[in-house]
Design a protein around this motif. Sequence first.
Motif, PDB file in Angstrom:
ATOM      1  N   ARG A 149       0.824  -1.213   0.000  1.00  0.00           N
ATOM      2  CA  ARG A 149       0.000   0.000   0.000  1.00  0.00           C
ATOM      3  C   ARG A 149       0.859   1.264   0.000  1.00  0.00           C
ATOM      4  O   ARG A 149       0.441   2.320   0.484  1.00  0.00           O
ATOM      5  N   ALA A 150       2.043   1.165  -0.548  1.00  0.00           N
ATOM      6  CA  ALA A 150       2.988   2.292  -0.550  1.00  0.00           C
ATOM      7  C   ALA A 150       2.402   3.539  -1.195  1.00  0.00           C
ATOM      8  O   ALA A 150       2.755   4.658  -0.817  1.00  0.00           O
ATOM      9  N   ALA A 151       1.502   3.371  -2.138  1.00  0.00           N
ATOM     10  CA  ALA A 151       0.910   4.517  -2.825  1.00  0.00           C
ATOM     11  C   ALA A 151       0.112   5.414  -1.872  1.00  0.00           C
ATOM     12  O   ALA A 151      -0.140   6.580  -2.183  1.00  0.00           O
ATOM     13  N   LEU A 152      -0.267   4.892  -0.732  1.00  0.00           N
ATOM     14  CA  LEU A 152      -1.005   5.704   0.241  1.00  0.00           C
ATOM     15  C   LEU A 152      -0.114   6.726   0.935  1.00  0.00           C
ATOM     16  O   LEU A 152      -0.620   7.675   1.541  1.00  0.00           O
ATOM     17  N   ASN A 153       1.199   6.520   0.869  1.00  0.00           N
ATOM     18  CA  ASN A 153       2.156   7.416   1.524  1.00  0.00           C
ATOM     19  C   ASN A 153       1.842   7.592   3.011  1.00  0.00           C
ATOM     20  O   ASN A 153       1.944   8.684   3.554  1.00  0.00           O
ATOM     21  N   ALA A 154       1.473   6.503   3.658  1.00  0.00           N
ATOM     22  CA  ALA A 154       1.113   6.560   5.075  1.00  0.00           C
ATOM     23  C   ALA A 154       2.333   6.640   5.982  1.00  0.00           C
ATOM     24  O   ALA A 154       2.224   7.106   7.115  1.00  0.00           O
TER      25      ALA A 154
END
Length: 79
Positions: A35-40
């Motif tokens: 889920r890296a695209a969430l930039n959490a």
Amino acid sequence: MAVVQDVHTRRSLLLSGSASCEGVTRDYLAAIRDRAALNAFRFVDASGALTRARAVDAKAAAGEAGGVPGHDTPDRPGR
């Protein structure tokens, strides 16, 4: 990848030996990566997390593991 969401189930699996701290940590690191695209997270210390997880597993194997922080406290044993 099957990350257990319920903290009580996760705790039970760890205490029974059905799961290892390293395994749970790897599952969560994979979920973060997937889920890296969430930039959490700005920074993930995967190596450090796995090193600490292995240390916890080693303590558990030696019978020296402590309780689950925030759950096993004098006023709430076994919770």
